[in-house]
Design a protein around this motif. Structure first.
Motif, PDB file in Angstrom:
ATOM      1  N   GLU A 118      64.345  20.821  53.263  1.00  0.00           N
ATOM      2  CA  GLU A 118      64.832  21.227  51.948  1.00  0.00           C
ATOM      3  C   GLU A 118      66.134  20.535  51.553  1.00  0.00           C
ATOM      4  N   HIS A 119      67.169  20.635  52.414  1.00  0.00           N
ATOM      5  CA  HIS A 119      68.456  20.086  51.989  1.00  0.00           C
ATOM      6  C   HIS A 119      68.505  18.561  52.098  1.00  0.00           C
ATOM      7  N   HIS A 120      67.623  17.942  52.923  1.00  0.00           N
ATOM      8  CA  HIS A 120      67.560  16.484  52.951  1.00  0.00           C
ATOM      9  C   HIS A 120      67.039  15.964  51.608  1.00  0.00           C
ATOM     10  N   GLY A 161      65.684  29.105  72.823  1.00  0.00           N
ATOM     11  CA  GLY A 161      66.156  27.749  73.067  1.00  0.00           C
ATOM     12  C   GLY A 161      65.615  26.754  72.057  1.00  0.00           C
ATOM     13  N   LEU A 162      64.332  26.898  71.688  1.00  0.00           N
ATOM     14  CA  LEU A 162      63.745  26.003  70.698  1.00  0.00           C
ATOM     15  C   LEU A 162      64.343  26.239  69.320  1.00  0.00           C
ATOM     16  N   ARG A 163      64.604  27.503  68.988  1.00  0.00           N
ATOM     17  CA  ARG A 163      65.233  27.798  67.698  1.00  0.00           C
ATOM     18  C   ARG A 163      66.621  27.164  67.605  1.00  0.00           C
ATOM     19  N   GLN A 164      67.359  27.204  68.721  1.00  0.00           N
ATOM     20  CA  GLN A 164      68.688  26.599  68.688  1.00  0.00           C
ATOM     21  C   GLN A 164      68.583  25.090  68.517  1.00  0.00           C
ATOM     22  N   ARG A 165      67.591  24.465  69.136  1.00  0.00           N
ATOM     23  CA  ARG A 165      67.379  23.022  68.966  1.00  0.00           C
ATOM     24  C   ARG A 165      67.004  22.699  67.510  1.00  0.00           C
ATOM     25  N   VAL A 166      66.213  23.575  66.904  1.00  0.00           N
ATOM     26  CA  VAL A 166      65.882  23.391  65.491  1.00  0.00           C
ATOM     27  C   VAL A 166      67.146  23.467  64.638  1.00  0.00           C
ATOM     28  N   MET A 167      68.033  24.410  64.977  1.00  0.00           N
ATOM     29  CA  MET A 167      69.288  24.538  64.233  1.00  0.00           C
ATOM     30  C   MET A 167      70.130  23.268  64.342  1.00  0.00           C
ATOM     31  N   ILE A 168      70.149  22.664  65.534  1.00  0.00           N
ATOM     32  CA  ILE A 168      70.894  21.416  65.727  1.00  0.00           C
ATOM     33  C   ILE A 168      70.261  20.298  64.905  1.00  0.00           C
ATOM     34  N   ALA A 169      68.935  20.198  64.955  1.00  0.00           N
ATOM     35  CA  ALA A 169      68.241  19.179  64.165  1.00  0.00           C
ATOM     36  C   ALA A 169      68.504  19.372  62.675  1.00  0.00           C
ATOM     37  N   MET A 170      68.507  20.617  62.223  1.00  0.00           N
ATOM     38  CA  MET A 170      68.756  20.914  60.816  1.00  0.00           C
ATOM     39  C   MET A 170      70.158  20.462  60.402  1.00  0.00           C
ATOM     40  N   ALA A 171      71.139  20.701  61.281  1.00  0.00           N
ATOM     41  CA  ALA A 171      72.514  20.307  60.983  1.00  0.00           C
ATOM     42  C   ALA A 171      72.666  18.792  60.901  1.00  0.00           C
TER      43      ALA A 171
END
Length: 324
Positions: A118-120, A161-171
């Motif tokens: 979305e934000h990209h 753990g996967l959700r946190q990785r998604v958060m990093i990718a999103m950032a």
């Protein structure tokens, strides 16, 4: 550091919140800089103002909070007078944040792919296909297998753990200059925590991001930090390189934090760990003198007066009793 190397320059930052008893001085005149490719760890007890500092930098404070600063500069741009439209353009693009709790930071009603792209599309004007390609690339980068399939999943279908990785990718979707990570491993078990920290460090070094890492875990600080800022009761009481602060702490509060940590090879099973007596003072109303004096064994009547900032090179601390 030369000016072009400085990504974030903060001077005299304060955050006040109106409460029933008066004004809560949550952040009190803190200053720091973060260079490109550098990790600054902001460390301290819960409630010391770390997260409030992060929210103020991202302009995500509660509506009634009042932020003031002498300087708030992102990569050469003065943000003190920036309006809501400019902040909306910066957040998610040139500056991004990894929030503390991945279980609630992702919207449960939308697929991972929608939230990543979305934000990209908003900031970069990319097509759906271009944004999806970027999302798959970053999910793979942060160690998520079958990245394309993950885009169609919802947050509840992923582990913590996967959700946190998604958060990093999103950032990282828009390639920010500044990344703020607010306790990014709090909800994770020790093994996953180590993986996430290693991932953050590798990505930060590879991409040259200025990283502000907020934590109360000194073990995390020791592994991650180039420089450390120790925060107590809304203010920074000691700052320096990781080696300086851990190898030769100056402020009594920093000493107290260090004594609370078991030392491998020295702390035996059954040994009593150190503790800091007393409680954090109220930050409502007028505040004067050293706020740590009610918990400090070195304190005397003089500590109720003006507290000097002392330094040895880049290592600085706020204490009347510890000379340079």
């Amino acid at each position: 550091m030369s000016a072009p190397d400085i990504v974030l320059d903060v001077e005299g930052l304060t955050v006040d919140l109106p409460v029933a008893a008066g004004t809560l001085h949550a952040v009190r005149g803190i200053s720091f800089q973060i260079a490109r490719g550098e990790t600054l760890c902001l460390v301290g007890e819960s409630g010391c103002g770390k997260s409030m500092t992060a929210f103020s930098i991202m302009d995500l404070l509660p509506p009634r909070a009042v932020r003031k600063a002498s300087r708030l500069v992102l990569d050469g741009e003065d943000l003190i007078g920036a309006g809501p439209q400019r902040w909306n353009a910066l957040r998610g693009d040139r500056m991004a944040m990894i929030f503390q709790e991945p279980m609630t930071a992702l919207n449960p009603a939308y697929m991972i792919g929608d939230q990543l792209t979305e934000h990209h599309r908003l900031h970069k004007g990319s097509s759906a296909a271009e944004a999806r390609e970027r999302a798959v690339f970053l999910l793979d980068k942060v160690g998520i297998a079958n990245a394309g399939q993950r885009l169609t999943q919802y947050p509840h279908q992923l582990s913590g753990g996967l959700r946190q990785r998604v958060m990093i990718a999103m950032a990282l979707m828009c390639g920010p200059d500044l990344l703020v990570a607010d306790e990014p491993t709090t909800a994770l078990d020790v093994t996953i925590q180590a993986q996430i920290l290693r991932l953050l460090l590798d990505l930060q070094q590879e991409l040259g991001i200025a990283l502000l890492l907020i934590t109360h875990d000194l073990g995390v600080v020791a592994r991650m930090a180039h420089r450390v800022a120790v925060m107590y009761a809304g203010e920074i009481v000691e700052t320096g390189t990781s080696d300086e602060v851990f190898g030769a702490p100056k402020h009594p509060y920093t000493h107290g934090l260090m004594e609370c940590i078991p030392v491998p090879g020295r702390t035996l099973p059954g040994d009593r760990l150190g503790s800091i007596p007393g409680v954090v003072p109220s930050l409502v109303g007028d505040i004067s003198g050293c706020v740590f004096r009610t918990r400090c064994a070195m304190a005397d009547a003089a500590c109720a007066g003006e507290v000097p900032w002392r330094s040895q090179g880049a290592h600085g601390w706020s204490c009347l009793k510890v000379a340079a």
